[in-house]
Design a protein around this motif. Structure first.
Motif, mmCIF file in Angstrom:
data_model
loop_
_atom_site.group_PDB
_atom_site.id
_atom_site.type_symbol
_atom_site.label_atom_id
_atom_site.label_comp_id
_atom_site.label_asym_id
_atom_site.label_seq_id
_atom_site.Cartn_x
_atom_site.Cartn_y
_atom_site.Cartn_z
ATOM 1 N N VAL A 340 1.069 -0.929 -0.148
ATOM 2 C CA VAL A 340 -0.181 0.007 -0.016
ATOM 3 C C VAL A 340 0.776 1.212 -0.066
ATOM 4 O O VAL A 340 1.763 1.227 0.483
ATOM 5 C CB VAL A 340 -0.964 0.066 1.300
ATOM 6 N N HIS A 342 3.030 2.425 -2.215
ATOM 7 C CA HIS A 342 4.129 2.468 -2.877
ATOM 8 C C HIS A 342 4.117 3.258 -4.169
ATOM 9 O O HIS A 342 5.212 3.103 -4.787
ATOM 10 C CB HIS A 342 4.695 1.039 -2.640
ATOM 11 N N GLY A 343 2.831 3.331 -4.522
ATOM 12 C CA GLY A 343 2.869 4.039 -5.814
ATOM 13 C C GLY A 343 2.401 3.284 -7.097
ATOM 14 O O GLY A 343 2.696 3.729 -8.480
ATOM 15 N N THR A 345 -0.901 3.087 -8.144
ATOM 16 C CA THR A 345 -1.917 3.752 -8.996
ATOM 17 C C THR A 345 -1.131 4.913 -9.750
ATOM 18 O O THR A 345 -1.332 5.224 -10.844
ATOM 19 C CB THR A 345 -2.834 4.225 -8.024
ATOM 20 N N SER A 346 -0.096 5.579 -9.036
ATOM 21 C CA SER A 346 0.515 6.525 -9.554
ATOM 22 C C SER A 346 1.270 5.980 -10.922
ATOM 23 O O SER A 346 1.241 6.888 -11.961
ATOM 24 C CB SER A 346 1.645 7.268 -8.686
ATOM 25 N N LYS A 439 9.658 5.840 -6.689
ATOM 26 C CA LYS A 439 10.008 6.903 -5.925
ATOM 27 C C LYS A 439 11.406 7.259 -5.855
ATOM 28 O O LYS A 439 11.974 7.648 -4.624
ATOM 29 C CB LYS A 439 9.198 6.940 -4.346
ATOM 30 N N ASP A 441 12.943 9.621 -7.108
ATOM 31 C CA ASP A 441 13.073 10.961 -6.866
ATOM 32 C C ASP A 441 13.373 11.262 -5.504
ATOM 33 O O ASP A 441 13.560 12.472 -5.201
ATOM 34 C CB ASP A 441 12.034 11.772 -7.576
ATOM 35 N N ARG A 442 12.892 10.540 -4.532
ATOM 36 C CA ARG A 442 12.833 10.954 -3.164
ATOM 37 C C ARG A 442 14.402 10.947 -2.711
ATOM 38 O O ARG A 442 15.095 10.190 -3.301
ATOM 39 C CB ARG A 442 11.995 9.826 -2.478
ATOM 40 N N SER A 474 10.286 6.738 -11.465
ATOM 41 C CA SER A 474 9.636 7.453 -10.528
ATOM 42 C C SER A 474 8.167 7.922 -11.422
ATOM 43 O O SER A 474 8.253 8.501 -12.693
ATOM 44 C CB SER A 474 10.311 8.963 -10.472
ATOM 45 N N ALA A 475 7.131 7.506 -10.599
ATOM 46 C CA ALA A 475 5.933 7.776 -11.056
ATOM 47 C C ALA A 475 5.555 9.103 -11.081
ATOM 48 O O ALA A 475 4.773 9.571 -11.888
ATOM 49 C CB ALA A 475 4.860 7.089 -10.237
ATOM 50 N N LYS A 476 6.396 10.101 -10.073
ATOM 51 C CA LYS A 476 6.227 11.376 -10.154
ATOM 52 C C LYS A 476 7.038 12.136 -11.495
ATOM 53 O O LYS A 476 6.192 12.803 -12.189
ATOM 54 C CB LYS A 476 6.959 11.851 -8.817
HETATM 55 N N1 LIG Z 1 7.718 11.508 -4.703
HETATM 56 C C1 LIG Z 1 6.941 10.351 -5.269
HETATM 57 N N2 LIG Z 1 5.917 10.373 -4.798
HETATM 58 C C2 LIG Z 1 5.059 9.188 -5.479
HETATM 59 C C3 LIG Z 1 5.696 8.535 -6.419
HETATM 60 N N3 LIG Z 1 4.746 7.634 -6.691
HETATM 61 C C4 LIG Z 1 3.873 7.779 -5.852
HETATM 62 N N4 LIG Z 1 3.911 8.573 -5.053
HETATM 63 C C5 LIG Z 1 3.072 9.268 -3.934
HETATM 64 O O1 LIG Z 1 2.790 8.170 -3.196
HETATM 65 C C6 LIG Z 1 1.521 8.191 -2.472
HETATM 66 C C7 LIG Z 1 0.892 6.928 -2.618
HETATM 67 O O2 LIG Z 1 0.680 6.680 -4.185
HETATM 68 P P1 LIG Z 1 -0.335 5.673 -4.803
HETATM 69 O O3 LIG Z 1 -0.080 5.795 -6.150
HETATM 70 O O4 LIG Z 1 -1.594 6.051 -4.455
HETATM 71 O O5 LIG Z 1 0.015 4.259 -4.177
HETATM 72 P P2 LIG Z 1 -0.860 2.893 -4.199
HETATM 73 O O6 LIG Z 1 0.236 2.131 -4.022
HETATM 74 O O7 LIG Z 1 -1.555 2.940 -5.569
HETATM 75 O O8 LIG Z 1 -1.592 2.947 -3.045
HETATM 76 P P3 LIG Z 1 -2.882 2.143 -2.535
HETATM 77 O O9 LIG Z 1 -3.785 2.420 -3.633
HETATM 78 O O10 LIG Z 1 -3.274 2.779 -1.325
HETATM 79 O O11 LIG Z 1 -2.630 1.015 -2.481
HETATM 80 C C8 LIG Z 1 0.772 9.317 -3.257
HETATM 81 O O12 LIG Z 1 0.689 10.472 -2.392
HETATM 82 C C9 LIG Z 1 1.771 9.546 -4.461
HETATM 83 O O13 LIG Z 1 1.714 10.746 -4.766
HETATM 84 C C10 LIG Z 1 7.008 8.675 -6.923
HETATM 85 O O14 LIG Z 1 7.543 8.275 -7.856
HETATM 86 N N5 LIG Z 1 7.735 9.990 -6.177
#
Ligand SMILES: Nc1nc2c(ncn2[C@@H]2O[C@H](COP(=O)(O)OP(=O)(O)OP(=O)(O)O)[C@@H](O)[C@H]2O)c(=O)[nH]1
Length: 827
Positions: A340, A342-343, A345-346, A439, A441-442, A474-476
């Motif tokens: 959860v 870890h990004g 959806t992003s 992530k 980029d972090r 980096s999904a960002k």
């Molecule tokens: N800096 C940064 N933040 C990221 C990146 N990918 C995701 N995030 C952040 O991480 C948080 C969670 O990202 P989600 O894509 O919702 O993660 P998820 O795994 O889909 O989460 P769930 O749907 O809850 O399981 C969000 O606030 C995103 O903006 C990334 O590559 N870099």
């Protein structure tokens, strides 16, 4: 509190509905049986009618034959007289006539006029000696030739007649097989021509007897294989032989006792007896497998064969294998999983944003549960539902859509419990894994640490000489996304993913919902074949025709190729995610398959709904429905509870484990019943009774409550039930209750209880027990029952009475006297 009540009411309503449903099913089965019986009777009536008609026809023919015979006799007589007269005047003509061979003419006429004679002809061997001497026969038969014929024959040259005679003889000799060889019949059918008047008269006198015999001749008396015989033979089948079944065929894996009895033509009771001897307690509706059925059929001397009929489902899934040439490359289908936040959806969003609109200027992406992206002219399909739950749910339904799993691990976090789960799910599904370290980029991102952790889960990165592709992304910022897609295509290349687009489509439902305007809508991921508008489709129990298809860009399409996700409209109902979609060759087939699946679901639901009871415990154990026999124990004292629990749990064997899921002291309450219902348990009560609410709930929930006063009896019952040998002969019937309002001590008699009958009636000769807070404190008989000063046989509800219990004086105000009788149960 009120919510609980509503829930309980709902539950009881559901149970009611289930009961009604069960009853309807039973009624339906009964009706089917009755229709079958009616059909059998109908066909029997038709058979009898047929036999009757045949008999009437034969009688009519016989009568005609007799008349014909009489007419011929008269003609014969006239001819004889005329011949005698002529003999006196012209002996030479008589001589010439005597030498003319004409038996065959007479025979032919005779055969034509009296076809029934052919029914009792001579056996060929017997017929032959007579036929071999036409000349001599003719000498004798001459008087029977009608005068007209005799005159015309005189003109025929002798030589030609002799030739004809020979030909006829040959014809008769070469066709013996076509004649009946009934040895019982007299060989006189072809001999009229040579019989004297006296002989004919004798024969006529005998005729009624012959007729009688004809009616009694059994089919078996005739040689087999003669079609002609059936045509010409007009004999009615008067004797109806009982049908003896020597061979039966069953068309399914199992068969109900009822249907089995119909198939082998043996009464159900006989079959149940045989099954019992085989150690199986069964009922008319019990299902027996082929092996058991074979054993039982063997006992009756019947051979049983199993020919499993093809179901509509079999026909639907039957598919011809694809040839190498038909298989074309298809895009990989990718699922993203991970812990959860870890990004996931992003990452999915970023991939879609970056690639989905390429070449589709202005295209607006639609969320349909899956989408396709393109890289260097190659497509990749992503399932838009991140997480391993959906992945596993689909797998559980038999759908393995994913070709590659992307495990997302946040570079600033590390491998977490859900990451491990995701890895294990992918591994167990044997799906190749690509790790996306997200992530990056972090500032605190540490890819090396993640790689280190991966090795602990048997995922050695390629960089470190292993097999696992690890891509930092980096999904960002979008960094590494292109590389990730390239790696996906690379893995897909190795997998050689292929499908045949030139066949009826097969796919998986990825998402489905009911749309207010469009009705059931489902996203289908085509696995093989091509799905086209207008195709007949079925998924789970939903069927229909593809009315319209929309792709992930919101465009209407008419075709969907392998690995392509499309939203399909046209289902009869909403299918479930994970259901397999098939395009069917015909509407009828898809409907049949849906019906079959619904029936199967119903049967399974009923199976699950059936509550355990000691009566059918053995059957349920035998069918593998029960592995644990759950028991709720309620007793009057803690000591009994423990003793009962231990004794019953000791009864566990390899097939079934006896488990006390709840034990307690005191009356059986509604809560106990609800618990037993939820856990599919039996309630065992020792010296305790269910209260009214519990009783009602038990009836609703179909929970079996067994009440005992002696431990060994309970053990005996459960042991017997587990062996399928439970045969309780009596059932207790509570006939009424009386509340003790006052007690009196009478020195010579003991305690007299002044009671008020609250329900049913109290009967002098019935058995009684005394309940104090629903705990049995006495069980025995009434020693007296009085209305005022008079002895009473019984006292009904709403009346007062005085009673005493046999050898028991400890009666207190507020106690309840329960009156009951034992009734024999018909099993
Ligand atoms: N800096 C940064 N933040 C990221 C990146 N990918 C995701 N995030 C952040 O991480 C948080 C969670 O990202 P989600 O894509 O919702 O993660 P998820 O795994 O889909 O989460 P769930 O749907 O809850 O399981 C969000 O606030 C995103 O903006 C990334 O590559 N870099």
């Amino acid at each position: 509190m009120s919510k609980i009540k509503i829930l309980e009411t709902n539950k009881s309503l559901l149970a009611n509905a289930q009961n009604i449903f069960n009853r309807i099913l039973e009624m339906q089965t009964e009706a089917d049986g009755q229709i079958r019986d009616i059909k059998t009777i109908e066909s029997k009536i038709l058979d009898i009618e047929k036999v009757r008609n045949e008999k009437a026809r034969a009688e009519k023919e016989e009568q005609q034959r007799m008349e014909e015979e009489a007419r011929r006799m008269a003609e014969q007589k006239a001819a004889e007289e005329k011949a005698a007269a002529e003999q006196k005047t012209a002996p030479e003509i008589v001589k010439a006539t005597e030498e003319t061979p004409k038996p065959e003419v007479k025979e032919e006429e005779s055969a034509k006029a009296a076809p029934e004679k052919k029914e009792q002809p001579a056996a060929p061997a017997a017929a032959c000696p007579q036929m071999q001497q036409p000349q001599r026969m003719e000498a004798k038969t001459k008087p029977s030739v009608p005068p007209k014929q005799a005159a015309s024959r005189q003109a025929v040259p002798q030589k030609q007649e002799a030739k004809e005679g020979q030909k006829k003889q040959e014809r008769m000799e070469t066709k013996p097989a076509k004649k009946f060889a009934n040895t019982n019949a007299k060989p006189g059918g072809f001999e009229h021509g040579k019989k004297t008047k006296k002989q004919l008269e004798d024969e006529r006198a005998k005729r009624p007897k012959i007729k009688e015999r004809v009616f009694n001749i059994d089919d078996d008396d005739f040689p087999k294989g003669s079609r002609k015989r059936h045509k010409k033979q007009q004999q009615p089948k008067v004797v109806i032989e009982p049908i003896k079944i020597e061979k039966a065929v069953i068309t399914e894996e199992t068969i109900s006792v009822k249907l089995f009895s119909e198939k082998i033509g043996k009464p159900v009771s006989e079959i149940l007896k045989k099954l019992l001897l085989l150690g199986m307690m069964s009922t008319i509706n019990s299902q027996i497998d082929f092996d058991t059925a074979t054993l039982v059929a063997g006992e009756f001397g019947i051979e049983l064969e199993q020919k499993i009929e093809k179901t509509a489902e079999d026909i639907l899934i039957e598919e011809a294998p694809d040839t190498e040439e038909q298989l074309l490359k298809r895009p990989p289908i990718v699922t993203i999983m991970g812990h959860v936040d870890h990004g996931k959806t992003s990452l999915l969003d970023k991939i879609r944003q970056s690639k989905v609109t390429e070449g589709e200027a202005g295209g607006i992406t639609q969320h349909i549960g899956a989408y396709q992206v393109e890289l260097n002219g190659e497509k990749i399909t992503f399932i838009d539902t991140p997480g391993h739950e959906a992945f596993t749910a689909m797998r559980a339904r038999g759908a393995q859509v994913t070709d590659i799993a992307i495990i997302v691990v946040a570079a600033d976090d590390g491998i977490m419990p859900q990451t491990v789960e995701a890895i294990n799910h992918a591994k167990s599904a044997d799906v190749p894994i690509i790790v996306a370290v997200n992530k990056i980029d972090r500032p605190n991102a540490n890819v090396q640490k993640i790689m280190q952790e991966l090795t602990e889960h048997d995922l050695l990165p390629e960089e470190w000489g292993g097999q696992t592709i690890v891509v930092p992304v980096s999904a960002k910022t979008g960094e590494g996304i292109e590389k990730l897609l390239e790696m996906i295509l690379l893995v897909a290349e190795v997998q050689e993913l292929k499908a045949n687009p030139d066949r009826l489509a097969k796919g998986t439902i990825v998402e489905a919902q009911l749309d207010k305007g469009r009705g059931p809508v489902a996203t289908v991921l085509v696995e093989t074949g091509t799905l086209r508008t207008g195709d007949t489709i079925i998924a789970g129990t939903a069927y229909g025709r593809v009315r319209a298809m929309v792709n992930d860009l919101g465009k209407t399409v008419n075709e969907a190729f392998p690995s392509q996700p499309v939203e399909v409209i046209g289902f009869s109902e909403v299918p479930a995610a994970g259901d397999i979609l098939h395009a069917a060759p015909a509407d009828k087939l898809s409907k049949q398959v849906a019906e079959e699946r619904k029936d199967k679901q119903k049967a399974e639901m009923l199976k699950k709904m059936s509550k355990v009871s000691l009566d059918d415990l053995f059957n349920q154990i035998a069918e593998g429905q029960i592995k644990d026999l759950n028991i709720v124990i309620k007793a009057d004292v803690q000591g009994s509870v423990e003793a009962v629990r231990q004794s019953l749990e000791k009864l566990s064997n390899e097939e079934v484990r006896v488990r006390a899921i709840h034990c307690g002291v005191g009356a059986i309450t509604e809560t106990d019943v609800m618990l037993a219902s939820a856990a599919n348990a039996i309630i065992i009560g020792f010296n305790v009774r269910p209260d009214n609410m519990a009783q009602t709930a038990a009836e609703h929930e179909k929970v079996d409550i067994r009440l005992y006063r002696i431990i060994y009896k309970a053990i005996e019952d459960i042991t017997a039930a587990m062996k399928g040998m439970l045969e309780p002969e009596f059932e207790e019937l509570v006939i009424g209750h009386a509340e003790v309002r006052q007690t009196f001590k009478v020195s010579a008699v003991g305690t007299i209880a002044g009671c008020y009958v609250t329900d049913g009636l109290i009967r002098r000769n019935a058995q009684a027990r005394l309940l104090r807070d629903n705990v049995v404190i006495y069980e025995g008989a009434l020693s007296s029952l009085k209305r005022f000063k008079d002895d009473a046989k019984e006292v009904a509800q709403g009346y007062e009475c005085g009673l005493s219990l046999e050898r028991f004086d400890d009666i207190k105000e507020g106690d309840v006297v329960e009156c009951f009788e034992m009734h024999e149960i018909a099993r």
